[in-house]
Design a protein around this motif. Structure first.
Motif, PDB file in Angstrom:
ATOM      1  N   PHE A  54     -67.666  17.961 -68.012  1.00  0.00           N
ATOM      2  CA  PHE A  54     -68.729  18.712 -67.342  1.00  0.00           C
ATOM      3  C   PHE A  54     -70.045  18.732 -68.116  1.00  0.00           C
ATOM      4  CE2 PHE A  54     -65.059  20.493 -65.074  1.00  0.00           C
ATOM      5  CZ  PHE A  54     -65.519  20.411 -63.774  1.00  0.00           C
ATOM      6  N   LYS A  57     -70.282  13.971 -69.728  1.00  0.00           N
ATOM      7  CA  LYS A  57     -70.239  12.917 -68.720  1.00  0.00           C
ATOM      8  C   LYS A  57     -71.050  13.281 -67.485  1.00  0.00           C
ATOM      9  CE  LYS A  57     -68.430   8.911 -67.507  1.00  0.00           C
ATOM     10  NZ  LYS A  57     -68.699   7.670 -68.257  1.00  0.00           N
ATOM     11  N   LEU A  58     -70.947  14.537 -67.015  1.00  0.00           N
ATOM     12  CA  LEU A  58     -71.619  14.959 -65.784  1.00  0.00           C
ATOM     13  C   LEU A  58     -72.779  15.913 -66.069  1.00  0.00           C
ATOM     14  CD1 LEU A  58     -68.448  15.625 -63.574  1.00  0.00           C
ATOM     15  CD2 LEU A  58     -69.806  13.524 -63.727  1.00  0.00           C
ATOM     16  N   SER A  60     -75.933  15.594 -66.145  1.00  0.00           N
ATOM     17  CA  SER A  60     -77.108  15.496 -65.274  1.00  0.00           C
ATOM     18  C   SER A  60     -76.770  15.595 -63.794  1.00  0.00           C
ATOM     19  CB  SER A  60     -77.839  14.172 -65.541  1.00  0.00           C
ATOM     20  OG  SER A  60     -76.969  13.075 -65.303  1.00  0.00           O
ATOM     21  N   SER A  61     -75.494  15.809 -63.456  1.00  0.00           N
ATOM     22  CA  SER A  61     -75.094  15.896 -62.046  1.00  0.00           C
ATOM     23  C   SER A  61     -75.564  17.205 -61.425  1.00  0.00           C
ATOM     24  CB  SER A  61     -73.571  15.783 -61.923  1.00  0.00           C
ATOM     25  OG  SER A  61     -73.119  14.530 -62.383  1.00  0.00           O
ATOM     26  N   ALA A  62     -75.686  17.194 -60.097  1.00  0.00           N
ATOM     27  CA  ALA A  62     -76.119  18.390 -59.372  1.00  0.00           C
ATOM     28  C   ALA A  62     -75.076  19.493 -59.523  1.00  0.00           C
ATOM     29  CB  ALA A  62     -76.331  18.062 -57.901  1.00  0.00           C
ATOM     30  N   TRP A  64     -73.939  21.623 -57.391  1.00  0.00           N
ATOM     31  CA  TRP A  64     -72.968  21.732 -56.301  1.00  0.00           C
ATOM     32  C   TRP A  64     -71.832  20.718 -56.469  1.00  0.00           C
ATOM     33  CZ3 TRP A  64     -71.880  17.639 -53.110  1.00  0.00           C
ATOM     34  CH2 TRP A  64     -72.807  16.603 -53.040  1.00  0.00           C
ATOM     35  N   LYS A  65     -72.142  19.561 -57.059  1.00  0.00           N
ATOM     36  CA  LYS A  65     -71.096  18.575 -57.335  1.00  0.00           C
ATOM     37  C   LYS A  65     -70.141  19.094 -58.402  1.00  0.00           C
ATOM     38  CE  LYS A  65     -73.790  14.460 -56.120  1.00  0.00           C
ATOM     39  NZ  LYS A  65     -74.343  13.167 -56.617  1.00  0.00           N
ATOM     40  N   LYS A  66     -70.720  19.728 -59.434  1.00  0.00           N
ATOM     41  CA  LYS A  66     -69.875  20.308 -60.479  1.00  0.00           C
ATOM     42  C   LYS A  66     -69.019  21.432 -59.906  1.00  0.00           C
ATOM     43  CE  LYS A  66     -73.107  19.368 -64.268  1.00  0.00           C
ATOM     44  NZ  LYS A  66     -73.952  19.970 -65.313  1.00  0.00           N
ATOM     45  N   HIS A 121     -71.433  27.537 -68.514  1.00  0.00           N
ATOM     46  CA  HIS A 121     -72.551  27.031 -67.707  1.00  0.00           C
ATOM     47  C   HIS A 121     -73.806  27.882 -67.897  1.00  0.00           C
ATOM     48  CE1 HIS A 121     -70.991  23.615 -65.503  1.00  0.00           C
ATOM     49  NE2 HIS A 121     -69.870  24.266 -65.249  1.00  0.00           N
ATOM     50  N   ASP A 275     -82.887   4.892 -59.938  1.00  0.00           N
ATOM     51  CA  ASP A 275     -83.852   5.984 -59.808  1.00  0.00           C
ATOM     52  C   ASP A 275     -84.890   5.917 -60.917  1.00  0.00           C
ATOM     53  OD1 ASP A 275     -82.805   7.292 -57.505  1.00  0.00           O
ATOM     54  OD2 ASP A 275     -81.147   8.020 -58.746  1.00  0.00           O
TER      55      ASP A 275
END
Length: 343
Positions: A54, A57-58, A60-62, A64-66, A121, A275
């Protein structure tokens, strides 16, 4: 880092004590605390890979995806913990909840997961927000300094324009090459003055400026300096920071092409990524060795300033690598969210 570790240990300690006290009250007697110790050691072991997923790896993910992924990993976390914890307790003869009371293990583990990652978070995002605020303050300071520099540059720009015109008029009409050079120098000055007032400009204008700069340098180097610029026409309307390419080109000429008797070639490429917009300035000059790479930013103001600007604006600076067969490639990437519709 030490502060974070202490806070995590304190959190586990508090949760463990609360869990142990609840068990003692429920059973009506003191029990061996080894079960609680195994409980939270196991939860810590299961948490470690999830922290990597979390927050590395993730990262920079949004959000809501997390959140959706947390729903899945929460159930998986609880299932693995219950199966492993019960197996350890039963094999070691440690007291645990039995029968209908086992539902409390499920509930408390789900609750623990939610509280734990909620705290993680909040901590991570508050830290990122604080960094963003510091970065915004620093950028505001730099912007104010740029505005001051722009004001200084604009004290009497017409005077300089008049000087260029005077020099141009003084050059004999037969010396077309000299006249053209003065005109191009005037255009370069005009662009630099404009760039000092604006934060972003179209890529087309930056490339036009670099082309004029290279043409002036060709007057000095002649056939020793060749260049090519490759940029898809659809991307030239995208906005980039002004005066971001010229210092890289100047570095290639000064440190790569100029020392060689035979000269060399500079190639500028604009490459659309997913992007991002990647910009590369590669030369066939003398290149650098591994020891020089770390000290290259200290050789001149242009590269160090450009690297600092990119770091402050996008969090990523310049990347250096050897060109093939000789020379140096300097590249950087900037985020462009509408690039997929153009490229």
């Amino acid at each position: 880092m030490k502060k974070e570790i202490v806070l995590i240990l304190a959190f586990y300690l508090v949760m463990g004590i609360m869990n142990y006290v609840a068990l003692v009250i429920d059973l009506g007697r003191w029990i061996n605390p080894s079960g609680t110790l195994i409980n939270y050691l196991l939860k810590a072991v299961l948490t470690l890979p999830l922290l990597w997923v979390f927050f590395r790896k993730l990262a920079s993910s949004a959000i809501w995806k997390k959140g959706l992924l947390h729903l899945l990993t929460m159930c998986l976390f609880t299932y693995i913990w219950i199966k492993t914890y019960y197996l350890l307790c039963d094999s070691l003869g440690i007291v645990r909840l039995q029968g209908q009371r086992e539902v409390w293990d499920v509930y408390l583990t789900l609750l623990f997961y939610g509280i734990q990652f909620g705290i993680f978070h909040v901590y991570i995002y508050s830290g990122a927000l604080k960094k963003q605020e510091l970065l915004s303050a620093e950028l505001s300071k730099l912007h104010a300094e740029s505005e001051l520099a722009a004001l200084k540059a604009q004290l009497n720009p017409h005077f300089l324009y008049n000087i260029f015109n005077t020099i141009n008029a003084a050059i004999p009409t037969t010396a077309k090459n000299a006249r053209n050079m003065v005109n191009e120098l005037s255009d370069l000055f005009r662009y630099q003055l404009k760039a000092s007032r604006e934060e972003m400009i179209p890529l087309l204008e930056e490339l036009h400026f670099v082309r004029k700069y290279l043409d002036l340098e060709k007057e000095r180097f002649g056939e020793r300096l060749q260049y090519t610029i490759n940029a898809p026409a659809a991307l030239t309307t995208l906005l980039i920071p002004p005066l971001i390419l010229q210092p890289l080109v100047e570095n290639s000429i000064k440190h790569g092409i100029s020392p060689l008797i035979e000269g060399g070639e500079i190639q500028i490429d604009v490459i659309p990524m997913k992007d991002e917009l990647q910009l590369l300035v590669c030369d066939t000059g003398k290149g650098i060795n591994v020891q020089e790479k770390s000290a290259l930013f200290q050789k001149g103001v242009g590269l160090s300033n450009t690297n600092a600007r990119l770091l402050k604006m996008y969090g990523k600076g310049l990347e250096l690598k050897k060109n093939t067969p000789t020379g140096l490639c300097i590249s950087f990437s900037i985020p462009v969210h509408n690039i997929s519709t153009l490229s």
